[in-house]
Motif scaffolding. Structure first.
Motif, mmCIF file in Angstrom:
data_model
loop_
_atom_site.group_PDB
_atom_site.id
_atom_site.type_symbol
_atom_site.label_atom_id
_atom_site.label_comp_id
_atom_site.label_asym_id
_atom_site.label_seq_id
_atom_site.Cartn_x
_atom_site.Cartn_y
_atom_site.Cartn_z
ATOM 1 N N ASP A 1 0.870 -1.175 0.000
ATOM 2 C CA ASP A 1 0.000 0.000 0.000
ATOM 3 C C ASP A 1 0.905 1.222 0.000
ATOM 4 O OD1 ASP A 1 -1.709 2.117 0.492
ATOM 5 O OD2 ASP A 1 -2.738 1.157 2.174
ATOM 6 N N SER A 2 0.913 1.943 -1.105
ATOM 7 C CA SER A 2 1.840 3.065 -1.245
ATOM 8 C C SER A 2 1.564 4.193 -0.260
ATOM 9 C CB SER A 2 1.793 3.610 -2.673
ATOM 10 O OG SER A 2 0.485 4.077 -2.967
ATOM 11 N N LEU A 3 0.384 4.236 0.327
ATOM 12 C CA LEU A 3 0.053 5.294 1.278
ATOM 13 C C LEU A 3 0.284 4.898 2.734
ATOM 14 C CD1 LEU A 3 -3.227 6.639 -0.375
ATOM 15 C CD2 LEU A 3 -0.896 7.512 -0.603
ATOM 16 N N ALA A 4 0.513 3.616 2.979
ATOM 17 C CA ALA A 4 0.707 3.145 4.360
ATOM 18 C C ALA A 4 2.100 3.514 4.853
ATOM 19 C CB ALA A 4 0.515 1.635 4.434
ATOM 20 N N SER A 5 2.186 3.821 6.136
ATOM 21 C CA SER A 5 3.491 4.154 6.729
ATOM 22 C C SER A 5 4.187 2.923 7.308
ATOM 23 C CB SER A 5 3.316 5.215 7.817
ATOM 24 O OG SER A 5 2.505 4.698 8.849
ATOM 25 N N SER A 6 3.541 1.767 7.261
ATOM 26 C CA SER A 6 4.144 0.523 7.745
ATOM 27 C C SER A 6 3.542 -0.639 6.957
ATOM 28 C CB SER A 6 3.891 0.357 9.246
ATOM 29 O OG SER A 6 2.507 0.219 9.483
ATOM 30 N N GLY A 7 3.980 -1.844 7.278
ATOM 31 C CA GLY A 7 3.407 -3.020 6.644
ATOM 32 C C GLY A 7 4.214 -3.573 5.482
ATOM 33 N N ARG A 8 5.439 -3.100 5.296
ATOM 34 C CA ARG A 8 6.256 -3.568 4.177
ATOM 35 C C ARG A 8 7.381 -4.516 4.598
ATOM 36 N NH1 ARG A 8 5.327 1.743 3.537
ATOM 37 N NH2 ARG A 8 4.129 2.384 1.723
ATOM 38 N N GLY A 9 7.479 -4.824 5.862
ATOM 39 C CA GLY A 9 8.597 -5.616 6.367
ATOM 40 C C GLY A 9 8.752 -6.966 5.693
ATOM 41 N N LEU A 10 7.679 -7.739 5.587
ATOM 42 C CA LEU A 10 7.786 -9.058 4.972
ATOM 43 C C LEU A 10 8.007 -8.957 3.466
ATOM 44 C CD1 LEU A 10 5.153 -11.067 7.030
ATOM 45 C CD2 LEU A 10 7.644 -11.081 7.254
#
Length: 164
Positions: A105-114
């Protein structure tokens, strides 16, 4: 009951090291430094950057989704191993919740770790340990000539494929 998660994952090798971490503000910096220094000491400079980024995400996930959610959970473990040309980064935490990759999600500030772990590693997954928690691990080749040869990374969940 103390579970030897290193032996359970087959990590009983000479270049295996662990470090305990807590939910303190300096944890991520210490984990990155520990990873960098250990891999440099082992002569594995080509993979230091990717391994350090992977460890950062593994530890950050343990802090956010395990240690911060469980008041009685005081620490986790970081393990590093080198064997047969492969570096394994592993983080053990006290909760049994499986890691679940989120869609980008390009607008999320987190959630890209995996997603970061999937991109930088050849494989990753987790080992459930019942009531004592889980170990989330990622494997990457130690040398540049073996880096990025795999064109299809698969996550720990068989129903999610992510392109490299």
């Amino acid at each position: 009951m103390l579970v030897d998660w290193g032996l359970a994952m087959g990590l009983g090798v000479p270049r295996f090291t662990t470090r305990r971490f807590t939910a303190c503000p300096a944890t991520l910096q210490k984990a990155r430094r520990y990873t960098h220094q250990t891999l440099e000491q082992w002569g594995l400079s080509p993979c230091v950057g990717d391994a350090t980024a992977i460890v950062n995400e593994l530890v950050a996930n343990a802090l956010r989704h395990s240690l911060s959610q469980c008041p009685s959970c005081r620490f986790g473990w970081l393990g590093l191993m080198y064997a047969a040309g492969t570096v394994t980064c592993a983080v053990q935490d006290p909760t049994a919740d499986a890691p679940i990759p989120l869609p980008a999600d390009s607008l999320a500030s987190s959630g890209r770790g995996l997603l970061i772990i999937t991109t930088l590693s050849d494989s990753w997954g987790y080992t459930a340990q019942g009531a004592t928690g889980k170990t989330v691990w990622a494997r990457l080749p130690a040398t540049k000539q073996h880096r990025r040869q795999h064109t299809n990374h698969r996550s720990a969940r068989p129903d999610i494929d992510t392109p490299s």
